[in-house]
Design a protein around this motif. Structure first.
Motif, PDB file in Angstrom:
ATOM      1  N   SER A 149      -5.024   3.074  11.409  1.00  0.00           N
ATOM      2  CA  SER A 149      -4.608   1.694  11.644  1.00  0.00           C
ATOM      3  C   SER A 149      -3.929   1.133  10.399  1.00  0.00           C
ATOM      4  N   GLN A 150      -3.007   0.224  10.625  1.00  0.00           N
ATOM      5  CA  GLN A 150      -2.378  -0.441   9.481  1.00  0.00           C
ATOM      6  C   GLN A 150      -3.150  -1.693   9.055  1.00  0.00           C
ATOM      7  N   LYS A 156      -8.630  -5.231  13.305  1.00  0.00           N
ATOM      8  CA  LYS A 156      -8.610  -6.687  13.372  1.00  0.00           C
ATOM      9  C   LYS A 156      -8.026  -7.397  12.151  1.00  0.00           C
ATOM     10  N   GLY A 157      -8.345  -6.917  10.966  1.00  0.00           N
ATOM     11  CA  GLY A 157      -7.969  -7.648   9.754  1.00  0.00           C
ATOM     12  C   GLY A 157      -6.470  -7.745   9.520  1.00  0.00           C
ATOM     13  N   ALA A 158      -6.109  -8.227   8.347  1.00  0.00           N
ATOM     14  CA  ALA A 158      -4.701  -8.331   7.956  1.00  0.00           C
ATOM     15  C   ALA A 158      -4.138  -6.940   7.699  1.00  0.00           C
ATOM     16  N   VAL A 159      -2.810  -6.860   7.611  1.00  0.00           N
ATOM     17  CA  VAL A 159      -2.176  -5.574   7.336  1.00  0.00           C
ATOM     18  C   VAL A 159      -2.498  -5.149   5.903  1.00  0.00           C
ATOM     19  N   ILE A 160      -2.870  -3.881   5.740  1.00  0.00           N
ATOM     20  CA  ILE A 160      -3.199  -3.335   4.422  1.00  0.00           C
ATOM     21  C   ILE A 160      -1.944  -3.315   3.545  1.00  0.00           C
ATOM     22  N   ALA A 161      -2.086  -3.717   2.296  1.00  0.00           N
ATOM     23  CA  ALA A 161      -0.951  -3.677   1.370  1.00  0.00           C
ATOM     24  C   ALA A 161      -0.494  -2.221   1.211  1.00  0.00           C
ATOM     25  N   ASN A 162       0.821  -1.989   1.240  1.00  0.00           N
ATOM     26  CA  ASN A 162       1.359  -0.619   1.134  1.00  0.00           C
ATOM     27  C   ASN A 162       0.657   0.353   2.074  1.00  0.00           C
ATOM     28  N   PHE A 163       0.419  -0.097   3.310  1.00  0.00           N
ATOM     29  CA  PHE A 163      -0.334   0.753   4.250  1.00  0.00           C
ATOM     30  C   PHE A 163       0.364   2.090   4.471  1.00  0.00           C
ATOM     31  N   GLN A 164       1.699   2.134   4.244  1.00  0.00           N
ATOM     32  CA  GLN A 164       2.418   3.381   4.550  1.00  0.00           C
ATOM     33  C   GLN A 164       2.116   4.489   3.544  1.00  0.00           C
TER      34      GLN A 164
END
Lengths: 406, 406
Positions: A149-150, A156-164
């Motif tokens: 998940s991103q 549910k939470g916010a998008v992870i920083a630098n998720f990629q």
């Protein structure tokens, strides 16, 4: 090298067509029913096999009078370009067959392209995990996604920083092969093999139409996430119609070569689920692929093989100065050369020259190339293949064929 | 058919390149001299052979460390477009080898591409006969021209009305093959074979950039003029340096297929000059080539072969519906099928599908195609050849090979 790249580009188009042409029907029957074909009133089985030419090859299954392709083969989702190297697709298919042969003998089983995974199912599994299905230019996500998940806190939470880079897409492709057994006059599903094509390099964009970045995924992470995904995949396949609680499911983890590679990736681990959701312990697979001649400062996987290849290509280039290039794909298992595919691009066309060249290539190959390994040599000119020279694994003599024309 | 035409266009380019790359040196030595190569001081022969892989094939000669192409092979002059069908060139080379095998055994002779006829010589022979050399957009003429003069009263009178139909250019191409024999540590010229490529259809223009017309030349005229030219050619070759009064010269007459044909032409007569300028009596050769399936109202050369081919292609098209086409070149000698080159164009790419298809093609070929004849089947996709299936003349089993990739 340019010629190889052009072939690659052409081949990519073909794969896209093949994928679009796939139809995603699940039609296993575990009973020995047969259907009536034609108007003659004779009852014939809905299954046929292709016939066999070689005990090292699986017969193919022909169902209801036509060959069925797999929907999921070669499939990638928009946000993941890793699988677009067609060397990966062919090498994955061929490698998964080799692994399967240890479980399903070619004399008892026939091979059908995977019919369980539909295009839609395969796509949904290749996505990132999320509560609802959403597809943007950068991310495809859905409830069945096997990729991370991103979002923080699962879905549910916010998008992870630098998720990629923090949470790259580990899984790029899924390949299914079905191993069919005779059952009375019909056939039944006798085993399933699944390959998970993992990204060694993950390519991504930070914004649509933006620059492409890449991140390298460690072997530790590939193994960790690959094995987790394999367990989930077995659970899901076990529930599918036509799969019994004791249908053996072989799962193998494949590491895609990067998108510019002129050779495909390699398998690094495999296991089997004999029944239910349990997996046997994982076995490591030690495979390497390399293109010869090695480029720049790359180290040869096996310097003897690399030197033998240099001697071979020097010998033929000396006598036939108009060659455009000699390259090879080499394949190693546990450090030993097991196969070599050589492509010789020539600028000539005359039959006499091709015949002389082919004989010289065969006698030079016999003298210079490593013994034991399977060797295939294609002699190409602008007009296509002109001749080919091959030696099967363990054999001594080379077979040669010059393509004729009347 | 379109795909075949594209291949043909590509192949034409290659031939032009090959012709331009030719270098016209005459370098036979009839003594067993050897030269010193490298700095090691050891004396090695200036001749090597390619080594042999098959007793049905001639070994090739490598002279002074490199393979020598023929200058005249595939050569045509500007005013004659007949030879531009590359099927003719390959079929002429291969047919001349077959005829030569009756005189020069593959165990005693090695084959070198013709080194006697330089580009300039071959060009001058292909011209129309005239007192002085002149080349315009419509006519090339010169004192050594073997084609008829355009002038009345030999080389002097006015231009003949409609000379292009009244006196067409009968000769389009000349092919030379040299058969070399071991002689001590060196090699000497043991025999020469010459093919004269005659025009069945002569294409011409009435003015530069004008429309192209064609005229059909009768078999009677082809034989009459071909045999006259053969006698002249033998006389001229007999005088060349390196050719003795007893070097056997085989001459064969070849009828070019027309420029749109998807199969090459055929040989129709041959003879030998054992010594001096005398020719043995001419032997007729009864060969036919045909593309299957036959088009429109064309009659099959052999209806059994044509029906067998239809059964074969129907069977494989039924099971693999995405095939783009199945065509064959067939070759008949005295009405009997001796060879069949089948090309199957597919739209698929996946390895499993290719493997299944290849096995099905081999088992269907075994069942449906005529026994005895040599059969070669290429399985092509956009990315090039994917697999091939072949049976040698007189054999029962088919060899199959699926091209792999790592």
């Amino acid at each position: 090298m340019n010629i190889l790249k052009k072939f690659k580009a052409a081949a990519t188009l073909v794969v896209l067509v093949a994928v679009l042409a796939g139809c995603g029907k699940l039609n296993f029957s575990s009973d020995a029913s047969s259907t009536t074909t034609g108007g003659s009133g004779t009852s014939t089985s809905k299954y046929q096999t292709t016939g066999s030419v070689n005990s090292d090859m699986y017969q193919g299954v022909i169902q209801n009078g036509s060959y069925k392709t797999s929907s999921a083969r070669g499939l990638t989702i928009d946000t993941n370009t890793q699988g677009s190297n067609t060397y990966n697709i062919k090498s994955m298919e061929s490698g998964l067959q080799s692994i399967s042969m240890q479980h399903f003998s070619t004399s008892k089983y026939s091979l059908e392209e995977g019919q369980l995974l539909s295009t839609a199912t395969a796509k949904s599994w290749l996505m990132r995990k999320a509560a609802t299905t959403k597809s943007t230019a950068l991310v495809s996500e859905g409830p069945d996604g096997l990729n991370p998940s991103q979002y923080q806190n699962g879905e549910k939470g916010a998008v992870i920083a630098n998720f990629q880079t923090a949470k790259p897409e580990y899984l790029a492709t899924i390949l299914e092969q079905d191993y069919m057994q005779a059952s009375g006059k019909s056939m039944k599903l006798g085993g399933i093999s699944i390959a998970l094509g993992m990204n060694e390099y993950y390519y991504y964009q930070k914004k649509q139409y933006g620059a492409t970045y890449s991140t390298k995924i460690s072997q530790t992470d590939l193994e960790k996430y690959g094995k987790q995904m394999a367990a989930t995949v077995v659970k899901r396949i076990r529930k599918m119609s036509g799969v019994s609680s004791t249908t053996p499911i072989v799962v193998a983890l494949y590491k895609n070569a990067d998108q510019d590679s002129l050779v495909g990736g390699t398998f690094f681990a495999s296991t089997t689920s004999e029944s239910g959701n349990s997996l046997n312990s994982w076995k490591s697979i030690n495979e390497k692929n390399q293109v010869l001649p090695v480029v720049e400062n790359e180290k040869a996987v096996n310097s003897t093989v690399s030197n033998d290849f240099s001697n071979f290509s020097d010998a033929i280039e000396n006598f036939f100065p108009t060659l455009a290039g000699v390259t090879a794909q080499t394949h190693y298992e546990s450090g030993q050369l097991t196969g070599m595919n050589i492509t010789i691009n020539t600028q000539f066309y005359g039959l006499t020259e091709i015949e002389s060249f082919t004989q010289y290539v065969a006698t030079t190959a016999q003298k210079d190339l490593p013994s034991g390994a399977k060797i295939e040599i294609q002699i190409q000119s602008t007009g296509g293949i002109q001749a080919f020279v091959a030696r099967e694994s363990g054999e001594k003599a080379f077979y040669t064929h010059v393509f004729g024309s009347y």
